[in-house]
Design a protein around this motif. Structure first.
Motif, mmCIF file in Angstrom:
data_model
loop_
_atom_site.group_PDB
_atom_site.id
_atom_site.type_symbol
_atom_site.label_atom_id
_atom_site.label_comp_id
_atom_site.label_asym_id
_atom_site.label_seq_id
_atom_site.Cartn_x
_atom_site.Cartn_y
_atom_site.Cartn_z
ATOM 1 N N GLN A 64 0.951 -1.203 0.030
ATOM 2 C CA GLN A 64 0.017 0.026 -0.162
ATOM 3 C C GLN A 64 1.004 1.275 0.140
ATOM 4 O O GLN A 64 2.061 1.137 0.488
ATOM 5 C CB GLN A 64 -0.974 0.109 1.355
ATOM 6 C CG GLN A 64 -1.844 -1.175 1.333
ATOM 7 C CD GLN A 64 -3.035 -1.388 0.281
ATOM 8 O OE1 GLN A 64 -3.609 -0.151 -0.030
ATOM 9 N NE2 GLN A 64 -2.819 -2.517 -0.234
ATOM 10 N N LEU A 73 5.709 6.683 0.750
ATOM 11 C CA LEU A 73 5.968 5.428 1.703
ATOM 12 C C LEU A 73 5.498 4.296 1.191
ATOM 13 O O LEU A 73 3.969 4.447 0.820
ATOM 14 C CB LEU A 73 5.361 5.857 2.829
ATOM 15 C CG LEU A 73 5.942 7.359 3.637
ATOM 16 C CD1 LEU A 73 5.307 7.444 4.910
ATOM 17 C CD2 LEU A 73 7.448 7.228 3.718
ATOM 18 N N VAL A 75 4.098 0.648 2.344
ATOM 19 C CA VAL A 75 3.701 -0.060 3.570
ATOM 20 C C VAL A 75 3.442 -1.401 3.154
ATOM 21 O O VAL A 75 2.348 -1.788 2.351
ATOM 22 C CB VAL A 75 2.463 0.557 4.136
ATOM 23 C CG1 VAL A 75 2.244 -0.128 5.421
ATOM 24 C CG2 VAL A 75 2.629 1.906 4.503
ATOM 25 N N ASP A 76 4.279 -2.199 3.499
ATOM 26 C CA ASP A 76 4.167 -3.745 3.167
ATOM 27 C C ASP A 76 3.797 -4.610 4.431
ATOM 28 O O ASP A 76 4.062 -4.241 5.555
ATOM 29 C CB ASP A 76 5.598 -4.233 2.533
ATOM 30 C CG ASP A 76 6.208 -3.269 1.637
ATOM 31 O OD1 ASP A 76 5.470 -2.863 0.862
ATOM 32 O OD2 ASP A 76 7.530 -3.651 1.692
ATOM 33 N N LEU A 113 4.781 -4.651 9.858
ATOM 34 C CA LEU A 113 4.698 -3.956 8.508
ATOM 35 C C LEU A 113 5.899 -3.493 8.400
ATOM 36 O O LEU A 113 6.695 -3.042 9.333
ATOM 37 C CB LEU A 113 3.670 -2.953 8.787
ATOM 38 C CG LEU A 113 2.219 -3.126 9.018
ATOM 39 C CD1 LEU A 113 1.389 -1.998 9.296
ATOM 40 C CD2 LEU A 113 1.525 -3.836 7.642
ATOM 41 N N VAL A 115 7.754 -0.223 6.418
ATOM 42 C CA VAL A 115 7.483 1.010 5.785
ATOM 43 C C VAL A 115 9.062 1.356 5.002
ATOM 44 O O VAL A 115 9.814 1.480 5.716
ATOM 45 C CB VAL A 115 7.122 2.035 6.745
ATOM 46 C CG1 VAL A 115 7.112 3.278 6.217
ATOM 47 C CG2 VAL A 115 5.804 1.657 7.440
ATOM 48 N N THR A 117 10.685 4.047 2.508
ATOM 49 C CA THR A 117 10.577 5.347 2.242
ATOM 50 C C THR A 117 11.320 5.687 0.925
ATOM 51 O O THR A 117 12.661 5.448 0.868
ATOM 52 C CB THR A 117 11.354 6.485 3.489
ATOM 53 O OG1 THR A 117 10.470 6.072 4.613
ATOM 54 C CG2 THR A 117 11.129 7.811 3.091
ATOM 55 N N ASN A 134 14.519 1.168 3.629
ATOM 56 C CA ASN A 134 13.500 0.319 4.575
ATOM 57 C C ASN A 134 14.250 -0.183 5.552
ATOM 58 O O ASN A 134 15.580 -0.397 5.523
ATOM 59 C CB ASN A 134 12.795 -0.617 3.775
ATOM 60 C CG ASN A 134 13.335 -1.881 3.244
ATOM 61 O OD1 ASN A 134 14.294 -2.062 3.604
ATOM 62 N ND2 ASN A 134 13.014 -2.311 2.120
#
Length: 196
Positions: A64, A73, A75-76, A113, A115, A117, A134
């Motif tokens: 996302q 960003l 977000v995995d 999660l 994140v 960048t 990350n």
């Protein structure tokens, strides 16, 4: 062989993130430049993806996105990746699935999660991604002892419960991407051991 201390260097990797479709799943594949087995041959010849004995592959995941000014960003979700021993190296970035061949010697699960960048810059009228970073922790959920290079080895004996990895990726994609993928970004990562 002595186990690594907590926060001691566990590995260096290099690989590529592959995205299938505009908003499709992402997975990362690649190979190891360093592992905590000092006497093992990591390559069959010159260092590179096609000669690497130790490779990795992630299970595809749906990322996302969030934007904050010049930061993008990613977000995995929590997911898994596995390490493979390729006694006859066969990995190639033209076929990312080739990194998931051979003997699975370990599987890790990210603990939360992730994140990532990406720093964006506006150059003229165009916004371009420059570099991404990350960090994530992953627990070792399975490890299989293996014989290679004249000895018996087990990643669990070396790194303990898992790793924390710090990654850096370029914003410049690989062109053209392999068939079936719309975006490919190279990265490197370094991981430290979580210890016992």
């Amino acid at each position: 062989m002595t186990a690594l201390l907590p926060a001691e260097l566990a590995w260096y990797v290099t690989g590529r993130f592959y995205q299938a479709g505009k908003d499709g799943p992402v997975a990362d594949y690649g190979y190891f430049l360093h592992l905590p087995f000092p006497d093992l041959p990591l390559f069959d010849g010159k260092r590179g993806e096609t000669t690497a004995h130790f490779t990795f592959a992630a299970r595809p995941f749906q990322a996302q996105g969030v934007t904050n000014g010049g930061l993008s960003l990613g977000v995995d979700p929590v997911g898994e990746f596995s390490l493979y021993l390729q006694r006859r190296p066969a990995g190639t970035f033209d076929d990312p699935a080739s990194f998931a061949q051979g003997e699975c010697i370990a599987t890790f699960r990210r603990t939360s999660l992730v994140v990532g960048t990406t720093v964006d810059a506006t150059i003229g009228a165009k916004t371009e991604a420059l570099v991404g970073t990350n960090v994530f922790s992953a627990r070792l959920v399975a490890s299989t002892p293996f014989e290679f290079g004249g000895g018996r080895h087990d990643l669990a004996d070396q790194i303990g419960r898992g790793v924390t990895q710090f990654g850096t990726a370029t914003g410049a994609p690989i062109l053209p991407p392999p068939k079936g993928y719309t975006l490919v970004l190279p990265f490197t990562g370094s991981a430290i051991a979580l210890g016992r």
